[in-house]
Design an enzyme around this catalytic site. Structure first.
Site, mmCIF file in Angstrom:
data_model
loop_
_atom_site.group_PDB
_atom_site.id
_atom_site.type_symbol
_atom_site.label_atom_id
_atom_site.label_comp_id
_atom_site.label_asym_id
_atom_site.label_seq_id
_atom_site.Cartn_x
_atom_site.Cartn_y
_atom_site.Cartn_z
ATOM 1 N N GLY A 92 48.335 45.083 42.916
ATOM 2 C CA GLY A 92 48.785 44.993 44.311
ATOM 3 C C GLY A 92 47.651 44.389 45.122
ATOM 4 N N LEU A 133 39.816 27.355 46.283
ATOM 5 C CA LEU A 133 40.207 26.242 45.393
ATOM 6 C C LEU A 133 40.015 26.606 43.925
ATOM 7 C CD1 LEU A 133 38.149 23.492 47.293
ATOM 8 C CD2 LEU A 133 40.576 23.973 47.613
ATOM 9 N N ASP A 140 42.012 35.374 32.405
ATOM 10 C CA ASP A 140 43.099 35.948 33.219
ATOM 11 C C ASP A 140 42.712 35.814 34.690
ATOM 12 O OD1 ASP A 140 45.044 37.407 34.480
ATOM 13 O OD2 ASP A 140 44.704 39.274 33.373
ATOM 14 N N ASP A 176 42.025 38.137 45.185
ATOM 15 C CA ASP A 176 41.761 39.460 45.779
ATOM 16 C C ASP A 176 40.276 39.800 45.687
ATOM 17 O OD1 ASP A 176 44.474 39.686 46.227
ATOM 18 O OD2 ASP A 176 44.826 40.616 44.266
ATOM 19 N N ARG A 227 37.776 38.463 32.657
ATOM 20 C CA ARG A 227 38.240 39.729 32.092
ATOM 21 C C ARG A 227 39.712 39.929 32.443
ATOM 22 N NH1 ARG A 227 32.481 42.239 33.768
ATOM 23 N NH2 ARG A 227 33.311 42.613 35.829
ATOM 24 N N SER A 269 39.084 43.947 36.326
ATOM 25 C CA SER A 269 38.236 42.775 36.059
ATOM 26 C C SER A 269 37.155 42.578 37.127
ATOM 27 C CB SER A 269 39.110 41.516 36.011
ATOM 28 O OG SER A 269 39.582 41.218 37.314
HETATM 29 O O1 RIB Z 1 46.907 39.069 43.440
HETATM 30 C C1 RIB Z 1 47.288 39.684 42.250
HETATM 31 C C2 RIB Z 1 48.277 40.757 42.536
HETATM 32 O O2 RIB Z 1 49.461 40.172 43.033
HETATM 33 C C3 RIB Z 1 48.717 41.557 41.329
HETATM 34 O O3 RIB Z 1 47.899 42.667 41.089
HETATM 35 C C4 RIB Z 1 50.169 41.886 41.649
HETATM 36 O O4 RIB Z 1 50.400 43.246 41.807
HETATM 37 C C5 RIB Z 1 50.506 41.102 42.909
HETATM 38 O O5 RIB Z 1 50.477 41.872 44.047
#
Ligand code: RIB
Length: 305
Positions: A41, A223, A248, A254, A287, A293
């Site tokens: 999330g 980017l 991955d 995030d 990771r 990760s």
């Molecule tokens: O940005 C990655 C996230 O997007 C994932 O963890 C998934 O849950 C979505 O919200």
């Protein structure tokens, strides 16, 4: 009182992840090599990124009354995040995401929002103190747009720096843009928000100016492995990324946002903060998983230039 820490308001999802060599085409069936569940999330991920780096972090969001909520809570709690403002609801299930990661580390994600989309403006009512005390408020678009609007207003009323990661991108009210200190789209999100098709750096500048003209103070375009670009009315600067072999890429954006918020909350300059966020994100793609990760400050310090 001195402002301190980062408040992340946003989504929490359980990620159901399949690793495969190549994505199936529509109508095609392919075999996966592995399956794993990870806490994810965008909101929860950004909070974990910030906290793992050592920042005082609060997470505000809404989960359901189910097993996924328990696992997601445990991950946030074990990462030292203040969960006093985490809510539970019987209105829906906890958010989840179906993710496919291919052999190059690229991903495709389908999110089923559940309770994330039940986080209302009303839910923010008793959090004014928190918006006043923290240094940075960070949010994304996996919660209702009206709630994002209220978050932006609360940040502005309390003189707190507001970062919006516009992911996943959607149409936003014009009144939101002047409240944004830093907007952090990737190229796809920038295209959607600006309506400008992006093929080169000039297009990035044109697209960013559409948003600056609407009142956004700074746009930071991520980017991927190439790094990121900071654009405001006085500058257009590329910050080169750290090249790594990706396995991955889930949660890289995030990690970037959580690290950016962390660094700005520690009074680092925007240049230092973007560089720090680039290096933090580069570790996360080596990771598996999103929260799993994300790097510690020590790990970033070892590679940063
Ligand atoms: O940005 C990655 C996230 O997007 C994932 O963890 C998934 O849950 C979505 O919200």
């Amino acid at each position: 009182m001195n402002k301190e820490g980062v408040l992340v308001v946003g989504s929490a999802n359980m990620d159901l992840v399949v690793f495969t060599n190549s994505f199936p085409k529509p109508g095609e069936t392919v075999f996966g090599n592995d399956f794993q569940m990870f806490p994810g999330g965008k909101g929860a991920n950004q909070a974990v990124a910030c906290s793992k780096l050592g920042g005082k972090t609060y997470f505000m969001g809404k989960m359901g009354n189910d097993d996924f909520a328990n696992s997601l809570y445990d991950s946030l709690h074990s990462n030292n995040i203040d969960l006093s403002y985490l809510m539970k609801s019987k209105e829906s299930h906890t958010g989840m995401a179906l993710i496919t990661v291919d052999g190059k580390g690229e991903n495709e994600i389908v999110v089923v929002s559940g309770t994330n989309m039940k986080l209302t403006c009303e839910d923010l009512k008793n959090s004014n103190v928190l918006f006043k005390d923290v240094k940075i408020v960070l949010t994304q678009l996996e919660i209702p747009t009206e709630t994002v609007m209220s978050i932006a207003n609360l940040a502005s009323e309390n003189n707190t720096l507001f970062i919006l990661n516009p992911a996943p991108a959607k149409e936003l009210p014009d009144s939101l843009f002047p409240l944004i200190d830093y907007l952090t789209p990737n190229e796809t999100e920038l295209e959607i928000l600006s309506g400008v098709k992006i093929k080169n750096e000039n297009d990035i500048k044109t697209a960013a100016y559409v948003l600056l003209d609407k009142g956004v103070k700074n746009v930071i375009v991520t980017l991927a492995e190439k790094g990121s670009i900071l654009i405001n009315k006085n500058r257009f600067d590329l910050f080169i990324g750290n090249a790594v072999v990706a396995i991955d890429t889930t949660g890289a954006g995030d990690t970037f946002n959580g690290a950016l918020a962390y660094s700005l909350s520690k009074n680092k300059t925007i240049e230092e903060s973007i560089n720090f966020a680039n290096y933090s994100a580069s570790i996360s793609v080596t990771r598996r998983g999103a929260q799993s990760s994300m790097p510690t400050k020590q790990e970033v310090k070892q590679i940063i230039q």
